[in-house]
Each structure stands twice: as C-alpha cells, then as structure tokens.
Design a protein around this motif. Structure first.
Motif, PDB file in Angstrom:
ATOM      1  N   THR A   2       0.840  -1.189   0.000  1.00 50.50           N
ATOM      2  CA  THR A   2       0.000   0.000   0.000  1.00 50.50           C
ATOM      3  C   THR A   2       0.883   1.250   0.000  1.00 50.50           C
ATOM      4  O   THR A   2       2.044   1.212   0.378  1.00 50.50           O
ATOM      5  CB  THR A   2      -0.916   0.030   1.230  1.00 50.50           C
ATOM      6  N   ILE A   3       0.316   2.353  -0.426  1.00 51.80           N
ATOM      7  CA  ILE A   3       1.055   3.613  -0.448  1.00 51.80           C
ATOM      8  C   ILE A   3       1.128   4.165   0.970  1.00 51.80           C
ATOM      9  O   ILE A   3       0.092   4.370   1.616  1.00 51.80           O
ATOM     10  CB  ILE A   3       0.375   4.615  -1.394  1.00 51.80           C
ATOM     11  N   PRO A   4       2.303   4.407   1.506  1.00 49.87           N
ATOM     12  CA  PRO A   4       2.435   4.862   2.903  1.00 49.87           C
ATOM     13  C   PRO A   4       1.935   6.291   3.063  1.00 49.87           C
ATOM     14  O   PRO A   4       2.207   7.159   2.222  1.00 49.87           O
ATOM     15  CB  PRO A   4       3.943   4.770   3.154  1.00 49.87           C
ATOM     16  N   PRO A   5       1.213   6.593   4.147  1.00 51.48           N
ATOM     17  CA  PRO A   5       0.661   7.940   4.342  1.00 51.48           C
ATOM     18  C   PRO A   5       1.720   9.004   4.563  1.00 51.48           C
ATOM     19  O   PRO A   5       1.480  10.173   4.285  1.00 51.48           O
ATOM     20  CB  PRO A   5      -0.226   7.778   5.585  1.00 51.48           C
ATOM     21  N   PHE A   6       2.919   8.588   5.073  1.00 51.05           N
ATOM     22  CA  PHE A   6       3.937   9.598   5.369  1.00 51.05           C
ATOM     23  C   PHE A   6       4.503  10.256   4.114  1.00 51.05           C
ATOM     24  O   PHE A   6       5.267  11.211   4.197  1.00 51.05           O
ATOM     25  CB  PHE A   6       5.090   8.985   6.172  1.00 51.05           C
ATOM     26  N   ILE A   7       4.127   9.758   2.938  1.00 51.70           N
ATOM     27  CA  ILE A   7       4.642  10.352   1.715  1.00 51.70           C
ATOM     28  C   ILE A   7       4.223  11.809   1.583  1.00 51.70           C
ATOM     29  O   ILE A   7       4.906  12.627   0.972  1.00 51.70           O
ATOM     30  CB  ILE A   7       4.196   9.531   0.477  1.00 51.70           C
ATOM     31  N   CYS A   8       3.083  12.143   2.214  1.00 50.20           N
ATOM     32  CA  CYS A   8       2.607  13.522   2.156  1.00 50.20           C
ATOM     33  C   CYS A   8       3.263  14.417   3.205  1.00 50.20           C
ATOM     34  O   CYS A   8       2.895  15.597   3.330  1.00 50.20           O
ATOM     35  CB  CYS A   8       1.082  13.561   2.304  1.00 50.20           C
ATOM     36  N   ASP A   9       4.223  13.855   3.960  1.00 53.16           N
ATOM     37  CA  ASP A   9       5.016  14.706   4.836  1.00 53.16           C
ATOM     38  C   ASP A   9       5.885  15.664   4.027  1.00 53.16           C
ATOM     39  O   ASP A   9       6.352  16.674   4.553  1.00 53.16           O
ATOM     40  CB  ASP A   9       5.905  13.848   5.746  1.00 53.16           C
ATOM     41  N   HIS A  10       6.091  15.316   2.750  1.00 54.18           N
ATOM     42  CA  HIS A  10       6.808  16.209   1.845  1.00 54.18           C
ATOM     43  C   HIS A  10       5.812  17.269   1.371  1.00 54.18           C
ATOM     44  O   HIS A  10       5.099  17.097   0.389  1.00 54.18           O
ATOM     45  CB  HIS A  10       7.382  15.423   0.668  1.00 54.18           C
ATOM     46  N   LYS A  11       5.746  18.368   2.052  1.00 53.26           N
ATOM     47  CA  LYS A  11       4.674  19.355   1.888  1.00 53.26           C
ATOM     48  C   LYS A  11       4.663  20.018   0.510  1.00 53.26           C
ATOM     49  O   LYS A  11       3.625  20.508   0.069  1.00 53.26           O
ATOM     50  CB  LYS A  11       4.764  20.420   2.975  1.00 53.26           C
ATOM     51  N   ASN A  12       5.790  20.053  -0.150  1.00 54.73           N
ATOM     52  CA  ASN A  12       5.861  20.728  -1.445  1.00 54.73           C
ATOM     53  C   ASN A  12       5.733  19.768  -2.630  1.00 54.73           C
ATOM     54  O   ASN A  12       5.993  20.141  -3.771  1.00 54.73           O
ATOM     55  CB  ASN A  12       7.176  21.496  -1.567  1.00 54.73           C
ATOM     56  N   LEU A  13       5.340  18.543  -2.343  1.00 52.71           N
ATOM     57  CA  LEU A  13       5.222  17.531  -3.391  1.00 52.71           C
ATOM     58  C   LEU A  13       4.138  17.926  -4.395  1.00 52.71           C
ATOM     59  O   LEU A  13       2.997  18.208  -4.026  1.00 52.71           O
ATOM     60  CB  LEU A  13       4.869  16.187  -2.754  1.00 52.71           C
ATOM     61  N   THR A  14       4.507  17.971  -5.669  1.00 52.92           N
ATOM     62  CA  THR A  14       3.532  18.332  -6.716  1.00 52.92           C
ATOM     63  C   THR A  14       3.289  17.208  -7.720  1.00 52.92           C
ATOM     64  O   THR A  14       2.275  17.211  -8.406  1.00 52.92           O
ATOM     65  CB  THR A  14       4.001  19.582  -7.487  1.00 52.92           C
ATOM     66  N   ILE A  15       4.220  16.248  -7.817  1.00 54.48           N
ATOM     67  CA  ILE A  15       4.098  15.167  -8.803  1.00 54.48           C
ATOM     68  C   ILE A  15       4.259  13.821  -8.108  1.00 54.48           C
ATOM     69  O   ILE A  15       5.234  13.589  -7.392  1.00 54.48           O
ATOM     70  CB  ILE A  15       5.164  15.293  -9.908  1.00 54.48           C
ATOM     71  N   LEU A  16       3.303  12.922  -8.316  1.00 54.06           N
ATOM     72  CA  LEU A  16       3.383  11.540  -7.838  1.00 54.06           C
ATOM     73  C   LEU A  16       3.034  10.605  -8.989  1.00 54.06           C
ATOM     74  O   LEU A  16       1.932  10.676  -9.543  1.00 54.06           O
ATOM     75  CB  LEU A  16       2.409  11.304  -6.684  1.00 54.06           C
ATOM     76  N   ASP A  17       3.946   9.723  -9.347  1.00 55.90           N
ATOM     77  CA  ASP A  17       3.736   8.797 -10.459  1.00 55.90           C
ATOM     78  C   ASP A  17       4.020   7.381  -9.973  1.00 55.90           C
ATOM     79  O   ASP A  17       5.170   7.001  -9.769  1.00 55.90           O
ATOM     80  CB  ASP A  17       4.651   9.157 -11.626  1.00 55.90           C
ATOM     81  N   PHE A  18       2.945   6.599  -9.768  1.00 54.39           N
ATOM     82  CA  PHE A  18       3.063   5.216  -9.312  1.00 54.39           C
ATOM     83  C   PHE A  18       2.690   4.230 -10.423  1.00 54.39           C
ATOM     84  O   PHE A  18       2.230   3.114 -10.164  1.00 54.39           O
ATOM     85  CB  PHE A  18       2.163   4.979  -8.096  1.00 54.39           C
ATOM     86  N   TYR A  19       2.874   4.634 -11.661  1.00 53.59           N
ATOM     87  CA  TYR A  19       2.510   3.831 -12.829  1.00 53.59           C
ATOM     88  C   TYR A  19       3.148   2.440 -12.799  1.00 53.59           C
ATOM     89  O   TYR A  19       4.324   2.274 -12.502  1.00 53.59           O
ATOM     90  CB  TYR A  19       2.935   4.570 -14.103  1.00 53.59           C
ATOM     91  N   ASP A  20       2.343   1.424 -13.075  1.00 49.80           N
ATOM     92  CA  ASP A  20       2.799   0.059 -13.342  1.00 49.80           C
ATOM     93  C   ASP A  20       3.556  -0.549 -12.170  1.00 49.80           C
ATOM     94  O   ASP A  20       4.713  -0.946 -12.271  1.00 49.80           O
ATOM     95  CB  ASP A  20       3.660   0.023 -14.604  1.00 49.80           C
ATOM     96  N   ASN A  21       2.865  -0.627 -11.037  1.00 47.65           N
ATOM     97  CA  ASN A  21       3.386  -1.338  -9.875  1.00 47.65           C
ATOM     98  C   ASN A  21       2.342  -2.355  -9.428  1.00 47.65           C
ATOM     99  O   ASN A  21       1.446  -2.717 -10.192  1.00 47.65           O
ATOM    100  CB  ASN A  21       3.743  -0.348  -8.763  1.00 47.65           C
ATOM    101  N   THR A  22       2.447  -2.810  -8.182  1.00 50.25           N
ATOM    102  CA  THR A  22       1.470  -3.789  -7.679  1.00 50.25           C
ATOM    103  C   THR A  22       0.859  -3.298  -6.366  1.00 50.25           C
ATOM    104  O   THR A  22       0.660  -4.068  -5.430  1.00 50.25           O
ATOM    105  CB  THR A  22       2.109  -5.181  -7.497  1.00 50.25           C
ATOM    106  N   PHE A  23       0.579  -2.002  -6.290  1.00 49.27           N
ATOM    107  CA  PHE A  23      -0.136  -1.478  -5.138  1.00 49.27           C
ATOM    108  C   PHE A  23      -1.552  -2.050  -5.108  1.00 49.27           C
ATOM    109  O   PHE A  23      -2.185  -2.265  -6.151  1.00 49.27           O
ATOM    110  CB  PHE A  23      -0.200   0.047  -5.205  1.00 49.27           C
ATOM    111  N   ILE A  24      -2.068  -2.264  -3.893  1.00 45.57           N
ATOM    112  CA  ILE A  24      -3.383  -2.878  -3.733  1.00 45.57           C
ATOM    113  C   ILE A  24      -4.252  -2.008  -2.828  1.00 45.57           C
ATOM    114  O   ILE A  24      -3.789  -1.017  -2.256  1.00 45.57           O
ATOM    115  CB  ILE A  24      -3.260  -4.295  -3.127  1.00 45.57           C
ATOM    116  N   GLY A  25      -5.507  -2.411  -2.713  1.00 43.98           N
ATOM    117  CA  GLY A  25      -6.401  -1.762  -1.772  1.00 43.98           C
ATOM    118  C   GLY A  25      -7.302  -0.732  -2.418  1.00 43.98           C
ATOM    119  O   GLY A  25      -7.390  -0.611  -3.641  1.00 43.98           O
ATOM    120  N   MET A  26      -7.987   0.027  -1.549  1.00 47.71           N
ATOM    121  CA  MET A  26      -8.891   1.072  -2.002  1.00 47.71           C
ATOM    122  C   MET A  26      -8.098   2.310  -2.439  1.00 47.71           C
ATOM    123  O   MET A  26      -6.875   2.349  -2.313  1.00 47.71           O
ATOM    124  CB  MET A  26      -9.856   1.440  -0.877  1.00 47.71           C
ATOM    125  N   PHE A  27      -8.807   3.298  -2.950  1.00 51.35           N
ATOM    126  CA  PHE A  27      -8.152   4.540  -3.333  1.00 51.35           C
ATOM    127  C   PHE A  27      -7.373   5.091  -2.127  1.00 51.35           C
ATOM    128  O   PHE A  27      -7.923   5.200  -1.019  1.00 51.35           O
ATOM    129  CB  PHE A  27      -9.181   5.565  -3.794  1.00 51.35           C
TER     130      PHE A  27
END
Length: 398
Positions: free
Chosen positions: A6-31
């Motif tokens: 799953t995508i870890p929630p702490f990724i948004c600790d990077h407050k200036n993040l403008t681009i996230l690209d998780f194309y073609d992986n095996t992440f699971i779960g809900m949005f």
C-alpha cells in the motif's frame, strides 16, 4: 519498479510535493485517501496497479490537480475536480453503467480517455459543455460537435450502433481543429458525412469495420495534410479518390474488403510519399498506374481479389517488400529485373501468367514466401537444384 503493498501515508510529509507517479506497480487496496494530505499535488498517476472500489466523493479535495491517471485498475466512480485538465480512466473494471453526469462538470478538461471501461448507452448531450476538450477517447450526441477545440476523437471498440446522428453531416464541419478521427470496430449504419472530407486539419482517418455504406467523402485529402486512410471491412462503393495525396503527405491507404470499383486514380501514381496500399477484395479494374509500381517509397502493395489486368513492369520500387496480386487477370511474364530482387513476399496466384517460371526467382536474396498457384506455367522450374539451397525461402506454392 514493481513496488507492492500500500502507499504509505507519510509520503505527504513532503509538503511541497507536486508530482506523484506510481505507474505500473502492484499497489493494492482502495483509493489511497492518505494522498489527500498532499495539498500541492498537481500530477497523480495510479495507473496499472491493483486498486479497487469506489473513488471517494471528496476526491475534489485535490483542488489544484490538473493531471489524473487512474487507468488499468478496478475503480468504479469519479467526483468533481474543477481544475482537472487530463483524465485517463481507461481499462477499469467498472460495473456496467451509463456515462456519468459528473464527467461533464469537468469544464477545464482537455484530455479525456475512458475506453475499455464497460460503459454503455448514450453519451450525455451535456458533453458539449466540456468546451476545453481537445482529445476524447470514448451513441454519439449531436452536442459532441460543439467542441470547437477537439483535435483527437477516438470512439473505437465500443458497441455503438444505429445511425450516426442526423446532424452529423453538417456539424462535423465545425470541428476545424480535428486531426485524428478513429471510429473503428463499431456497428454504425450510415453513409460517411461528406463534411469529413473538408476538415482542414484532418491527418488520420480510420473507419475500419464500422458497417458504413456509400462512398468515401469526395474531398478527402483535398484540403488537409492527410497521411492515413483506413476504411477497410465496410460496404463502401465507388472509386478511390483523386485527392487522397493532394498535399503529398499520404503514407497509407487501406480499403480492403469493400465494394470499391472503377479504376485507380492516376494521381496515386504521383504519390511519392506512399508506403502502403491495401485494397484487396474489391472490384477495382483496369491497369495499375505506372507511377504506383515505381513509387520510390512503396513497401507494401496488396491488390488481391480484384479485376486488374495488364502485365507486370520490369521496373518497380526498389523498396517493395510485399506484393500481393493474386486472383486478378494479370498476364504475360514475371520479371526478374534488379528492382524486383528486394521482394520478401510475392503472391501472384490465380492470374493469367504463362510460359516458364523464371529460375532467377530463387536468386532473390530476401524472398521468404513465393506463391504462384494456378498460373499456366510449365514445370521446368522444379528442375532447378538451387531450390534446395535457398536459406531464406520458407513457403513455396506452385
């Protein structure tokens, strides 16, 4: 990168993040709603993972998002994202459903793809309110032709049926910026609107297997830098058009499996840009324009199952790799001049050729397939011992 889990929630600790690209992986779960905390996000791709379920109604918390790619998952809904400019939801396992009115609220959307997503029924008339659309990959409402900025229109591999809307012949001419039109693999029942041929920006025209009748738009290629024409497997009649290569950019014409007739236009013999022509299984007649045989860039010429006559030329395009002329009424002899030596596939079966099969055919260095079935040749060709030493030849039918 094949990241799992799953995508870890702490990724948004990077407050200036403008681009996230998780194309073609095996992440699971809900949005991954934890991403709602990435308040400055402008670009988000979750495409081709294993996400499932409903897209949250409060997805509009991404107020500044301009690019969203959710394709290749198993999502089921979309909310209101007023600033969104790019939205791709193709290849999702939506439950069978009709086109949602939520989409038409996306007034800033320029690029929209939702093919292969299990939608059915009519596209809403309010689609015409999505005035910023430039690229649409999606029954066809007449309001579709109010999209003055539309450049690309894909409506292929759906289950569209019935007649093209009655307003389409006039309204297609309003899409002055349209450069790509793909309607292939549907079951429309109509003639092709003449106004399509007058679109000044049209470059790629594809109506493969759409069940259309009548003739090609008479002005097709006359006013635009037309490059490709794909109209195979329909019920089209009449001749191929004089203006297809009017601007000198045409590279491919495919009209096989129709009811085309008459002679090939002489203008095709002056089309030096042409790489491929495929008009097999029609009723086209007469001789081939000399210039077409010798077109400098021509690589593939497929003319089988027509009513062509005449003899083959000694001089053909040296780039010619595939020549299919079976089931016609060509006569005379088959040339073995130098310009023929680059052929890889040659099918001349069921014509009126006669005499002796030239043994030089086996000296063609690239030939893989040679088909000369049911022509009136004698058998001395089989006495040629070099037949057993040809390394490239894979298929021979005499």
């Amino acid at each position: 990168m094949n990241i799992a889990g799953t995508i870890p929630p702490f990724i948004c600790d990077h407050k200036n993040l403008t681009i996230l690209d998780f194309y073609d992986n095996t992440f699971i779960g809900m949005f991954p709603v934890a991403l709602f905390n990435c308040s400055k996000l402008r670009y988000l791709s979750l495409s081709f993972n294993y996400f499932v379920g409903v897209i949250p109604d409060d997805i509009d918390v991404f107020s500044g998002l301009s690019f969203l790619d959710l394709s290749g998952n198993n999502f089921t809904e979309i909310g209101n994202l007023s600033n969104l400019q790019v939205l791709s939801m193709a290849y999702n396992g939506f439950l069978p459903s009709s086109f949602s009115s939520n989409f038409t609220q996306l007034k800033q959307l320029k690029w929209f793809s939702i093919s292969y997503s299990n939608l059915f029924g009519e596209i809403l008339e309010t689609t015409g309110e999505m005035v910023a659309l430039e690229h649409l990959d999606l029954n066809i409402p007449s309001s579709l032709f109010l999209l003055k900025n539309l450049i690309v229109l894909y409506l292929y591999r759906n289950k569209l049926s019935g007649e093209i809307p009655w307003k389409m012949p006039d309204d297609f001419g309003k899409l002055q910026n349209l450069s790509v039109l793909n309607l292939f693999y549907n079951q429309l029942s109509s003639e092709i609107p003449k106004s399509i041929g007058r679109l000044p920006a049209l470059i790629h025209f594809s109506l493969l297997s759409v069940n259309l009748s009548g003739v090609l738009p008479p002005d097709l290629g006359r006013y635009s830098m037309l490059k490709t024409v794909e109209a195979s497997s329909n019920k089209l009649t009449g001749r191929l058009l004089e203006f297809l290569c009017n601007r000198g950019k045409l590279v491919g014409v495919s009209g096989y499996n129709n009811n085309l007739n008459g002679e090939l236009p002489e203008s095709l013999g002056n089309c030096s840009s042409l790489l491929m022509m495929s008009i097999s299984r029609n009723a086209v007649t007469s001789n081939i324009p000399i210039g077409l045989w010798t077109a400098s860039n021509l690589r593939y010429l497929m003319l089988s199952s027509n009513l062509f006559t005449g003899e083959l030329l000694d001089e053909v395009s040296r780039n010619l790799r595939r020549l299919e002329i079976s089931n016609n009424m060509f006569s005379g002899k088959i040339s073995t001049e130098a310009s023929w030596r680059n052929l890889m596939f040659f099918n001349a079966s069921n014509n009126l050729f006669c005499g002796t099969i030239p043994q030089e055919l086996t000296a063609f260095p690239l030939v893989i397939t040679l088909l000369l079935e049911n022509d009136a040749y004698n058998s001395s060709f089989l006495n040629n011992p070099s037949l057993c030493t040809r390394n490239s030849l894979l298929s021979l039918n005499l």
